[in-house]
Design an enzyme around this catalytic site. Structure first.
Site, PDB file in Angstrom:
ATOM      1  N   ILE A  76       0.849  -1.202   0.000  1.00  0.00           N
ATOM      2  CA  ILE A  76       0.000   0.000   0.000  1.00  0.00           C
ATOM      3  C   ILE A  76       0.883   1.251   0.000  1.00  0.00           C
ATOM      4  CG2 ILE A  76      -1.882   1.211   1.182  1.00  0.00           C
ATOM      5  CD1 ILE A  76      -2.728  -1.524   2.350  1.00  0.00           C
TER       6      ILE A  76
ATOM      7  N   TYR B 170      -3.073  -8.683  16.097  1.00  0.00           N
ATOM      8  CA  TYR B 170      -2.839  -7.633  15.098  1.00  0.00           C
ATOM      9  C   TYR B 170      -3.827  -6.483  15.296  1.00  0.00           C
ATOM     10  CZ  TYR B 170      -3.137  -5.256  10.619  1.00  0.00           C
ATOM     11  OH  TYR B 170      -3.201  -4.298   9.647  1.00  0.00           O
TER      12      TYR B 170
HETATM   13  N1  UFG Z   1      -9.149 -17.164   1.662  1.00  0.00           N
HETATM   14  C1  UFG Z   1      -9.409 -18.399   1.074  1.00  0.00           C
HETATM   15  N2  UFG Z   1      -8.352 -19.082   0.555  1.00  0.00           N
HETATM   16  C2  UFG Z   1      -7.068 -18.621   0.611  1.00  0.00           C
HETATM   17  C3  UFG Z   1      -6.828 -17.377   1.214  1.00  0.00           C
HETATM   18  C4  UFG Z   1      -7.895 -16.671   1.753  1.00  0.00           C
HETATM   19  O1  UFG Z   1     -10.554 -18.848   1.006  1.00  0.00           O
HETATM   20  O2  UFG Z   1      -6.159 -19.309   0.127  1.00  0.00           O
HETATM   21  C5  UFG Z   1     -10.287 -16.383   2.192  1.00  0.00           C
HETATM   22  C6  UFG Z   1     -10.136 -16.071   3.665  1.00  0.00           C
HETATM   23  O3  UFG Z   1     -10.580 -17.130   4.466  1.00  0.00           O
HETATM   24  C7  UFG Z   1     -11.010 -14.802   3.768  1.00  0.00           C
HETATM   25  C8  UFG Z   1     -10.844 -14.129   2.396  1.00  0.00           C
HETATM   26  O4  UFG Z   1     -10.336 -15.148   1.539  1.00  0.00           O
HETATM   27  O5  UFG Z   1     -12.342 -15.161   3.930  1.00  0.00           O
HETATM   28  C9  UFG Z   1      -9.859 -12.986   2.410  1.00  0.00           C
HETATM   29  O6  UFG Z   1      -8.643 -13.428   3.013  1.00  0.00           O
HETATM   30  P1  UFG Z   1      -7.300 -12.562   2.978  1.00  0.00           P
HETATM   31  O7  UFG Z   1      -6.260 -13.354   3.707  1.00  0.00           O
HETATM   32  O8  UFG Z   1      -7.000 -12.122   1.601  1.00  0.00           O
HETATM   33  O9  UFG Z   1      -7.701 -11.232   3.794  1.00  0.00           O
HETATM   34  P2  UFG Z   1      -8.298 -11.080   5.273  1.00  0.00           P
HETATM   35  O10 UFG Z   1      -9.730 -10.647   5.118  1.00  0.00           O
HETATM   36  O11 UFG Z   1      -8.070 -12.285   6.102  1.00  0.00           O
HETATM   37  O12 UFG Z   1      -7.378  -9.945   5.899  1.00  0.00           O
HETATM   38  C10 UFG Z   1      -7.349  -8.612   5.458  1.00  0.00           C
HETATM   39  C11 UFG Z   1      -5.970  -8.034   5.709  1.00  0.00           C
HETATM   40  C12 UFG Z   1      -5.684  -8.027   7.189  1.00  0.00           C
HETATM   41  C13 UFG Z   1      -6.770  -7.297   7.913  1.00  0.00           C
HETATM   42  C14 UFG Z   1      -8.122  -7.810   7.546  1.00  0.00           C
HETATM   43  C15 UFG Z   1      -9.138  -6.889   8.131  1.00  0.00           C
HETATM   44  O13 UFG Z   1      -4.997  -8.795   5.045  1.00  0.00           O
HETATM   45  O14 UFG Z   1      -4.461  -7.381   7.435  1.00  0.00           O
HETATM   46  O15 UFG Z   1      -8.292  -7.846   6.124  1.00  0.00           O
HETATM   47  O16 UFG Z   1     -10.391  -7.219   7.742  1.00  0.00           O
HETATM   48  F1  UFG Z   1      -6.611  -7.443   9.242  1.00  0.00           F
END
Ligand code: UFG
Length: 324
Positions: free
Chosen positions: A13, A141
């Site tokens: 970002i 976090y």
């Molecule tokens: N997911 C999958 N398969 C994967 C990876 C992720 O199904 O291989 C799903 C996760 O379970 C989630 C969605 O995709 O439901 C998004 O996952 P990400 O890891 O891309 O992002 P997050 O929502 O977990 O996290 C992001 C930021 C964090 C922050 C968070 C706040 O990366 O730093 O949003 O909402 F804390």
């Protein structure tokens, strides 16, 4: 000319914000230890290599350069890792922010834009999350970011600092001109993982949970194009310069997309097959996190204009093909 300091400007970002700041006529200075950032993505200003937790290095930076505003992106930001390494997260996120705030106070730097996160809200059971939602982080976090926001408030009161804490929902996509983009190692974010799978760099894509209380059973998030995040940061600085009152603001699109919808969009854009399995839920993943972003739109006079799922995945895909 005075410089805007972008701490963590070599990261995902941060580097997009450097580009947007440079395009708005600012002179950018990046401070980054390159632990997760990339030197070749520092294209919009000088890079000083250093650790924000190194108090002496931060003090020296502020003595050497005339800094007019600080953008602070440098933080540990993986939810899973934060549970295993609380020491690293508290030390880096709190310690780094405190070093910057102390240096700002000493050198009379009036404005800070601080990267916060939707993780401060935990698992709210609402359709759209506004800033007035309870702050109830459920992981380390998120807790460190809540504490940093509180710390910034204290310093703001004591030293007349102005601040905006943008709370990001899911940053995604890449610079449409492909000058920068996402490059994490290891990668944990859903879109780059999908694109890896489309290219055969991973055997398969795992949908983490298909039994959530959502329309298609997979988890829903608010994906916002990183270019829109960047323009909101420039707008946040302009807002403070125009006398706007310090605040925390949700940055999202107010629209949710499920993991299964992302998968379909990725197949469409890449025109490749993506081997998919249903895997167990990932610990700590809420079913749905979607922003009410009306406050940011109103105060910053900002709207996300690049955040359709199609553009996000198309830009991410073109970047992926160029970078990896
Ligand atoms: N997911 C999958 N398969 C994967 C990876 C992720 O199904 O291989 C799903 C996760 O379970 C989630 C969605 O995709 O439901 C998004 O996952 P990400 O890891 O891309 O992002 P997050 O929502 O977990 O996290 C992001 C930021 C964090 C922050 C968070 C706040 O990366 O730093 O949003 O909402 F804390």
């Amino acid at each position: 000319m005075d410089k805007v300091l972008v701490v963590g400007g070599a990261g995902y970002i941060g580097s997009h914000c450097c580009k947007a700041l440079a395009q708005s006529g600012r002179e950018v200075l990046v401070f980054d230890d390159l632990s997760t950032g990339h030197k070749d993505l520092c294209k919009w200003g000088d890079l000083v290599r250093g650790d924000v937790c190194d108090k002496a290095a931060v003090d020296q930076l502020f003595s050497e350069y005339k800094i007019s505003a600080v953008f602070h992106f440098a933080a540990k930001s993986l939810v899973g890792e934060s549970g295993q390494k609380p020491d690293l997260y508290w030390r880096t996120n709190l310690g780094g922010t405190m070093n910057l705030l102390n240096a700002m106070a000493r050198h009379f730097v009036p404005h800070i834009i601080f990267s916060s996160t939707a993780a401060v809200y935990g698992e709210p059971d609402v359709e759209l999350i506004s800033e007035s939602q309870n702050i109830q982080p459920i992981n380390t976090y998120g807790r460190t970011k809540v504490a940093c926001e509180a710390m910034i408030k204290s310093y703001a009161e004591a030293h007349s600092l102005g601040f905006v804490c943008p709370r990001y929902f899911n940053a995604a996509g890449a610079d449409p001109e492909l000058e920068t983009g996402e490059d994490h190692s290891p990668e944990t974010h859903v879109i780059p993982i999908l694109l890896d799978a489309a290219r055969g760099l991973r055997d398969q894509f795992s949908i983490f949970g298909d039994d959530y209380q959502t329309d298609d059973g997979s988890a829903v998030r608010d994906y916002i194009h990183v270019k829109d995040l960047a323009s909101a940061h420039v707008a946040a600085l302009d807002f403070l310069l125009a006398g706007g009152e310090s605040t925390a603001l949700n940055l999202g699109t107010s629209t949710g997309a499920s993991v299964k919808e992302l998968l379909q969009a990725a197949v469409r854009t890449t025109n490749r097959e993506i081997q998919t399995v249903i895997a167990p839920r990932r610990a700590g993943d809420p079913a749905r996190l979607v922003a009410d972003a009306t406050q940011a739109q109103k105060l910053l006079k900002w709207t996300p204009v690049n955040s359709s799922l199609t553009q996000i995945i198309d830009d991410a895909w073109r970047w992926h093909l160029k970078r990896f």
